[in-house]
Scaffold this active site. Sequence first.
Site, PDB file in Angstrom:
ATOM      1  N   ASP A 119       0.885  -1.020   0.007  1.00 54.27           N
ATOM      2  CA  ASP A 119      -0.063  -0.009  -0.047  1.00 54.27           C
ATOM      3  C   ASP A 119       0.932   1.053   0.035  1.00 54.27           C
ATOM      4  O   ASP A 119       0.366   2.347   0.083  1.00 54.27           O
ATOM      5  CB  ASP A 119      -1.057   0.081   1.182  1.00 54.27           C
ATOM      6  CG  ASP A 119      -0.391  -0.208   2.486  1.00 54.27           C
ATOM      7  OD1 ASP A 119       0.897  -0.114   2.532  1.00 54.27           O
ATOM      8  OD2 ASP A 119      -1.009   0.098   3.493  1.00 54.27           O
ATOM      9  N   SER A 120       2.250   1.142   0.130  1.00 54.05           N
ATOM     10  CA  SER A 120       3.131   2.123  -0.122  1.00 54.05           C
ATOM     11  C   SER A 120       2.690   2.644  -1.627  1.00 54.05           C
ATOM     12  O   SER A 120       3.196   3.836  -1.876  1.00 54.05           O
ATOM     13  CB  SER A 120       4.580   1.840  -0.046  1.00 54.05           C
ATOM     14  OG  SER A 120       4.876   0.480  -0.857  1.00 54.05           O
ATOM     15  N   ASP A 125      -1.085  -6.335  -0.244  1.00 57.13           N
ATOM     16  CA  ASP A 125      -1.532  -5.740   1.038  1.00 57.13           C
ATOM     17  C   ASP A 125      -2.890  -5.390   1.217  1.00 57.13           C
ATOM     18  O   ASP A 125      -3.735  -4.869   0.229  1.00 57.13           O
ATOM     19  CB  ASP A 125      -0.753  -4.280   1.216  1.00 57.13           C
ATOM     20  CG  ASP A 125       0.407  -4.036   2.196  1.00 57.13           C
ATOM     21  OD1 ASP A 125       0.410  -4.934   2.989  1.00 57.13           O
ATOM     22  OD2 ASP A 125       1.092  -3.089   1.909  1.00 57.13           O
ATOM     23  N   LYS A 136      -0.905  -9.313   2.832  1.00 56.00           N
ATOM     24  CA  LYS A 136      -0.252  -8.859   4.035  1.00 56.00           C
ATOM     25  C   LYS A 136      -1.371  -7.628   4.796  1.00 56.00           C
ATOM     26  O   LYS A 136      -2.137  -7.082   4.488  1.00 56.00           O
ATOM     27  CB  LYS A 136       0.991  -8.138   3.627  1.00 56.00           C
ATOM     28  CG  LYS A 136       1.810  -7.621   4.674  1.00 56.00           C
ATOM     29  CD  LYS A 136       3.253  -7.121   4.477  1.00 56.00           C
ATOM     30  CE  LYS A 136       3.189  -5.925   3.785  1.00 56.00           C
ATOM     31  NZ  LYS A 136       2.835  -4.713   4.530  1.00 56.00           N
ATOM     32  N   GLU A 168      -1.173  -5.490   8.498  1.00 53.04           N
ATOM     33  CA  GLU A 168      -0.213  -4.789   9.878  1.00 53.04           C
ATOM     34  C   GLU A 168      -1.100  -4.957  10.929  1.00 53.04           C
ATOM     35  O   GLU A 168      -2.321  -5.137  11.090  1.00 53.04           O
ATOM     36  CB  GLU A 168      -0.499  -3.176   9.455  1.00 53.04           C
ATOM     37  CG  GLU A 168       0.459  -2.885   8.100  1.00 53.04           C
ATOM     38  CD  GLU A 168       0.482  -1.386   8.035  1.00 53.04           C
ATOM     39  OE1 GLU A 168       0.190  -0.842   9.225  1.00 53.04           O
ATOM     40  OE2 GLU A 168       0.853  -0.859   7.022  1.00 53.04           O
ATOM     41  N   GLU A 195       9.545  -3.825  10.151  1.00 53.19           N
ATOM     42  CA  GLU A 195       9.643  -2.786   9.745  1.00 53.19           C
ATOM     43  C   GLU A 195      10.391  -1.625  10.824  1.00 53.19           C
ATOM     44  O   GLU A 195       9.974  -1.559  11.770  1.00 53.19           O
ATOM     45  CB  GLU A 195       8.587  -2.098   9.173  1.00 53.19           C
ATOM     46  CG  GLU A 195       8.852  -0.661   8.411  1.00 53.19           C
ATOM     47  CD  GLU A 195       7.742  -0.042   7.431  1.00 53.19           C
ATOM     48  OE1 GLU A 195       6.801  -0.951   7.290  1.00 53.19           O
ATOM     49  OE2 GLU A 195       8.076   1.053   6.938  1.00 53.19           O
TER      50      GLU A 195
HETATM   51  O1  KIV Z   1       3.505  -1.106   1.639  1.00 54.81           O
HETATM   52  C1  KIV Z   1       4.873  -1.627   1.371  1.00 54.81           C
HETATM   53  O2  KIV Z   1       5.406  -1.376   0.512  1.00 54.81           O
HETATM   54  C2  KIV Z   1       5.160  -2.221   2.645  1.00 54.81           C
HETATM   55  C3  KIV Z   1       6.819  -2.613   2.636  1.00 54.81           C
HETATM   56  C4  KIV Z   1       7.297  -1.472   2.997  1.00 54.81           C
HETATM   57  C5  KIV Z   1       7.025  -3.776   3.696  1.00 54.81           C
HETATM   58  O3  KIV Z   1       4.508  -2.638   3.537  1.00 54.81           O
END
Ligand code: KIV
Length: 279
Positions: free
Chosen positions: A51-52, A90, A120, A122, A189
């Site tokens: 989600d970056s 994510d 993924k 969090e 992280e």
């Molecule tokens: O969103 C992302 O790119 C991430 C990584 C930084 C692990 O969660």
Amino acid sequence: MSRQASKQNRHTARDICGLKSRKQAFVCLTAYTATMAAIADRHADVLLVGDSLGMVVYGFDSTLPVTLDMMILHGQAVTRCSRRALVVVDMPFASYQESPEQAFRTAARIMAETGCGAVKLEGGAEMAQTIAFLVKRGIPVMGHIGLQPQSVHTTGGYRVMGRSEPEQEKIMADADAISKAGAFSVVLECMDEQLAVAITKRIEVPTIGIGASESCDGQVVVTDDILGLTPGPYPKFIKTYSELGRAIDNTLSRFTADLRSRKYPGMENTYSAKKNIAG
Ligand code: KIV
């Protein structure tokens, strides 16, 4: 891609989980687009549609505005254009925190509509029940603890985690809880090296570090950062291997100069009929 090709070549969450004992660190690269997926797939064990992308692709100042529909569109592009790496997508903010059932509906949409191999999310101990709920229903889950960008408003911003003893104990308990709940790997992280070492020794599944030292079983990076595409300044843990942002800037400067001075398009770029239409 034929079913046969995808069956033969694609890494699974189970394969990645099995890399814990390997001496060599395994590689997870972010990819959000078709172009990057095709290139990064030649090098990575895991492609993370992180989600970056909210910051990198859309210019938001956090990951919070990212929607499920965005993640699904980018996830589709990445699975379509990769063959070998495990694709992990994510779960965006507010799409899973409410209840295990909400998380299941979100994860099921992501898996069904993108064809990815895992999701993924969090969160530490508070997400353990949700992780177990998903795993029991056939959804491989990568965990993510330490700095959690979706929670920066409650955890005090983007900072190194695990510098105090109580925080170290909490993060260790988080690692224990989510690995026992069935996460097949855990992203660590931005945390103190000693803590990353201790977690990596303690839990049975691989740790994947970003700003968590070389001691983790694998490493993940935001690909655009190491390519020098995102605007700096970068945090200490990022090493840029290219200056692609500068290279693009130079290229566009030469190109636009050619356009303005009518050097481009030249005759070699021009279709000319043998006979003039006007006769
Ligand atoms: O969103 C992302 O790119 C991430 C990584 C930084 C692990 O969660």
